[in-house]
Motif scaffolding. Structure first.
Motif, PDB file in Angstrom:
ATOM      1  N   TYR A 295      -5.136   2.422  11.582  1.00 50.13           N
ATOM      2  CA  TYR A 295      -6.052   1.365  12.003  1.00 50.13           C
ATOM      3  C   TYR A 295      -5.904   0.096  11.168  1.00 50.13           C
ATOM      4  O   TYR A 295      -6.552  -0.910  11.438  1.00 50.13           O
ATOM      5  N   CYS A 296      -5.065   0.156  10.159  1.00 49.80           N
ATOM      6  CA  CYS A 296      -4.995  -0.952   9.203  1.00 49.80           C
ATOM      7  C   CYS A 296      -3.679  -1.726   9.279  1.00 49.80           C
ATOM      8  O   CYS A 296      -3.664  -2.945   9.296  1.00 49.80           O
TER       9      CYS A 296
ATOM     10  N   CYS B 109       0.851  -1.193   0.000  1.00 51.21           N
ATOM     11  CA  CYS B 109       0.000   0.000   0.000  1.00 51.21           C
ATOM     12  C   CYS B 109       0.879   1.232   0.000  1.00 51.21           C
ATOM     13  O   CYS B 109       1.973   1.222   0.562  1.00 51.21           O
TER      14      CYS B 109
ATOM     15  N   THR C 164      -9.538  -5.394  -4.174  1.00 55.22           N
ATOM     16  CA  THR C 164      -9.063  -4.622  -3.036  1.00 55.22           C
ATOM     17  C   THR C 164      -7.596  -4.947  -2.779  1.00 55.22           C
ATOM     18  O   THR C 164      -6.909  -5.504  -3.631  1.00 55.22           O
ATOM     19  N   GLY C 165      -7.082  -4.580  -1.594  1.00 52.09           N
ATOM     20  CA  GLY C 165      -5.678  -4.831  -1.309  1.00 52.09           C
ATOM     21  C   GLY C 165      -5.427  -4.737   0.193  1.00 52.09           C
ATOM     22  O   GLY C 165      -6.388  -4.801   0.964  1.00 52.09           O
ATOM     23  N   GLY C 166      -4.262  -4.415   0.541  1.00 48.00           N
ATOM     24  CA  GLY C 166      -3.280  -3.420   0.159  1.00 48.00           C
ATOM     25  C   GLY C 166      -3.970  -2.355  -0.703  1.00 48.00           C
ATOM     26  O   GLY C 166      -5.165  -2.142  -0.582  1.00 48.00           O
TER      27      GLY C 166
ATOM     28  N   VAL D 163     -13.591   5.198   8.586  1.00 54.28           N
ATOM     29  CA  VAL D 163     -13.487   4.444   9.839  1.00 54.28           C
ATOM     30  C   VAL D 163     -13.419   5.485  10.957  1.00 54.28           C
ATOM     31  O   VAL D 163     -12.515   6.323  10.973  1.00 54.28           O
TER      32      VAL D 163
ATOM     33  N   SER E 107     -11.545   5.249   0.443  1.00 54.66           N
ATOM     34  CA  SER E 107     -11.412   5.501   1.879  1.00 54.66           C
ATOM     35  C   SER E 107     -11.163   6.987   2.096  1.00 54.66           C
ATOM     36  O   SER E 107     -10.304   7.572   1.439  1.00 54.66           O
TER      37      SER E 107
ATOM     38  N   THR F 170     -10.345   1.535  -2.986  1.00 62.48           N
ATOM     39  CA  THR F 170      -9.038   2.165  -3.147  1.00 62.48           C
ATOM     40  C   THR F 170      -8.888   3.313  -2.166  1.00 62.48           C
ATOM     41  O   THR F 170      -9.882   3.875  -1.692  1.00 62.48           O
TER      42      THR F 170
ATOM     43  N   TYR G 288     -14.745   0.662  13.655  1.00 58.73           N
ATOM     44  CA  TYR G 288     -13.375   0.133  13.697  1.00 58.73           C
ATOM     45  C   TYR G 288     -13.408  -1.309  14.205  1.00 58.73           C
ATOM     46  O   TYR G 288     -14.046  -1.614  15.220  1.00 58.73           O
TER      47      TYR G 288
ATOM     48  N   MET H 263      -5.793  -6.022   8.529  1.00 64.10           N
ATOM     49  CA  MET H 263      -6.736  -5.786   7.435  1.00 64.10           C
ATOM     50  C   MET H 263      -6.048  -5.657   6.079  1.00 64.10           C
ATOM     51  O   MET H 263      -6.561  -6.129   5.071  1.00 64.10           O
TER      52      MET H 263
HETATM   53  N1  SAM Z   1      -6.217   0.454   0.109  1.00 64.67           N
HETATM   54  C1  SAM Z   1      -7.620   0.382  -0.113  1.00 64.67           C
HETATM   55  C2  SAM Z   1      -8.356   1.387   0.726  1.00 64.67           C
HETATM   56  O1  SAM Z   1      -7.713   2.116   1.486  1.00 64.67           O
HETATM   57  O2  SAM Z   1      -9.576   1.492   0.598  1.00 64.67           O
HETATM   58  C3  SAM Z   1      -8.230  -1.002   0.016  1.00 64.67           C
HETATM   59  C4  SAM Z   1      -7.827  -1.850   1.182  1.00 64.67           C
HETATM   60  S1  SAM Z   1      -8.416  -1.328   2.764  1.00 64.67           S
HETATM   61  C5  SAM Z   1      -7.808  -2.650   3.769  1.00 64.67           C
HETATM   62  C6  SAM Z   1     -10.144  -1.667   2.638  1.00 64.67           C
HETATM   63  C7  SAM Z   1     -11.032  -1.004   3.657  1.00 64.67           C
HETATM   64  O3  SAM Z   1     -10.771  -1.551   4.916  1.00 64.67           O
HETATM   65  C8  SAM Z   1     -10.866   0.487   3.771  1.00 64.67           C
HETATM   66  O4  SAM Z   1     -12.110   1.124   3.572  1.00 64.67           O
HETATM   67  C9  SAM Z   1     -10.393   0.681   5.198  1.00 64.67           C
HETATM   68  O5  SAM Z   1     -10.868   1.870   5.748  1.00 64.67           O
HETATM   69  C10 SAM Z   1     -10.985  -0.537   5.886  1.00 64.67           C
HETATM   70  N2  SAM Z   1     -10.293  -0.917   7.109  1.00 64.67           N
HETATM   71  C11 SAM Z   1      -8.984  -1.199   7.275  1.00 64.67           C
HETATM   72  N3  SAM Z   1      -8.714  -1.551   8.553  1.00 64.67           N
HETATM   73  C12 SAM Z   1      -9.887  -1.488   9.221  1.00 64.67           C
HETATM   74  C13 SAM Z   1     -10.286  -1.750  10.567  1.00 64.67           C
HETATM   75  N4  SAM Z   1      -9.410  -2.163  11.475  1.00 64.67           N
HETATM   76  N5  SAM Z   1     -11.581  -1.588  10.894  1.00 64.67           N
HETATM   77  C14 SAM Z   1     -12.491  -1.189   9.972  1.00 64.67           C
HETATM   78  N6  SAM Z   1     -12.185  -0.953   8.681  1.00 64.67           N
HETATM   79  C15 SAM Z   1     -10.909  -1.084   8.307  1.00 64.67           C
END
Ligand code: SAM
Length: 324
Positions: A24-25, A18, A63-65, A157, A116, A93, A186, A319
């Protein structure tokens, strides 16, 4: 109804990399990134998608990363868009690379985009994500709007003491723009820098929006709707939605299967159960054997996750490695 008859949605994580590092991720310690060889190649993923389509998958999310950092992503999306079974194809994304890819994504056959967006304050964006790229993301959102993508969903989030003072302003974006704001609870996973005590549940978020912006009017659910409860502020162009995996989980209606970037099938986001499908595929599994593995994973989908309950199992994965 058994899960096997209703799983029709595959979420594919195409990379663990990423260009942001949201608090939070990602884990607070050093991340050990995977090597090229550990990650499923596009041809391998496409074979799994074709097999999944034969078993009833009609919706795919990339999705990803961060999916847009992987080379060749637009052609990959196009290959999925061409599969006759696919009725809905979307991407999640962070928006950093959206401006330069907006047109190609529109031409690829992609139908919907989730972006996001946890803050509207550039300095805070840097604190949450580690990069000073708020403006770049905002330009990306405008670029996909110009390309006519609809709906554009913006995922927030909410974290106490980090961005909860912006709940109302973020919801009010839907007054001016035709965007669907999505507030997400979250989920404590892996070893992130956000504490469970910072979690804010949807009832509080909803109450705070209504106190400032007026009553949230329920929007009728569509047949392709996900777990979000949808609302509209009076006279808004867009919508406000709430996703409550913790306070009011939607496991009974879950139609999802996940494929991680390392080629494991994960029947539930919030359960550590995974099935390696890439190793058998690389060892020469037949299409029938691939299908059997997918079916096994669907059949063993847990009835419910236990996040938020006392003594619940800790979710080991972070995540970013599963894709959300
Ligand atoms: N990089 C992309 C993005 O930022 O959207 C896709 C991957 S990201 C892991 C996918 C979604 O997971 C995002 O909307 C992010 O806000 C959410 N996310 C990640 N960690 C989280 C957590 N601990 N609790 C809730 N949502 C989370």
């Amino acid at each position: 109804m058994s899960f096997s008859s209703k799983v029709n949605y595959l979420r594919i994580s195409v990379t663990d990399r990423c260009n942001l590092a949201c608090c939070y991720c990602v884990p607070k310690d050093q991340i050990s990134l995977l090597t090229h060889r550990d990650i499923a190649r596009y041809e391998e993923i496409l074979r799994i998608v074709r097999a999944s389509c034969r078993l009833g998958i009609t919706k795919v999310r990339i999705t990803g990363g961060e999916p847009l950092v992987r080379k060749g992503i637009v052609d990959f999306i196009q290959s999925i868009a061409k599969m006759p079974e696919i009725q809905d194809l979307s991407i999640t994304t962070n928006g950093v690379l959206l401006e330069k890819n907006a047109r190609a994504l529109k031409e690829s056959g992609l139908k919907r985009i989730n972006i996001s967006l946890d803050t509207l304050i550039p300095d805070r964006f840097r604190q949450i994500t580690g990069k000073d790229l708020f403006l770049q993301v905002w330009k990306g959102i405008m670029a996909v709007m110009d390309q006519g993508f609809s709906p554009i969903k913006l995922n927030t989030v909410v974290m106490r003491g980090v961005n909860d003072d912006e709940i109302e302003a973020l919801a009010e974006l839907s007054l001016k723009y035709p965007v669907h704001m999505r507030f997400i609870e979250y989920m404590p996973m892996g070893n992130s820098a956000v504490d469970s005590a910072q979690q804010i549940l949807i009832p509080e978020i909803k109450r705070r929006i209504e106190q400032r912006a007026g009553e949230l009017i329920p929007v009728e659910r569509g047949i392709n709707d996900g777990p979000a409860r949808r609302f509209k502020l009076p006279d808004a162009l867009g919508e406000v939605g709430f996703i409550s995996p913790v306070s009011s989980h939607f496991c009974h209606e879950c139609n999802r299967l996940r494929l991680t970037s390392t080629g494991t099938l994960r029947p539930c986001l919030l359960n550590n159960l995974e099935y390696d499908i890439l190793t058998p595929l690389r060892k020469g599994a037949t299409d029938r054997e691939i299908e059997a593995l997918i079916m096994k994973s669907i059949r063993n989908k847990p009835e419910s996750h236990h996040l938020g309950m006392v003594n619940s199992e800790r979710i080991e994965s972070q995540m970013f490695s599963i894709g959300g």
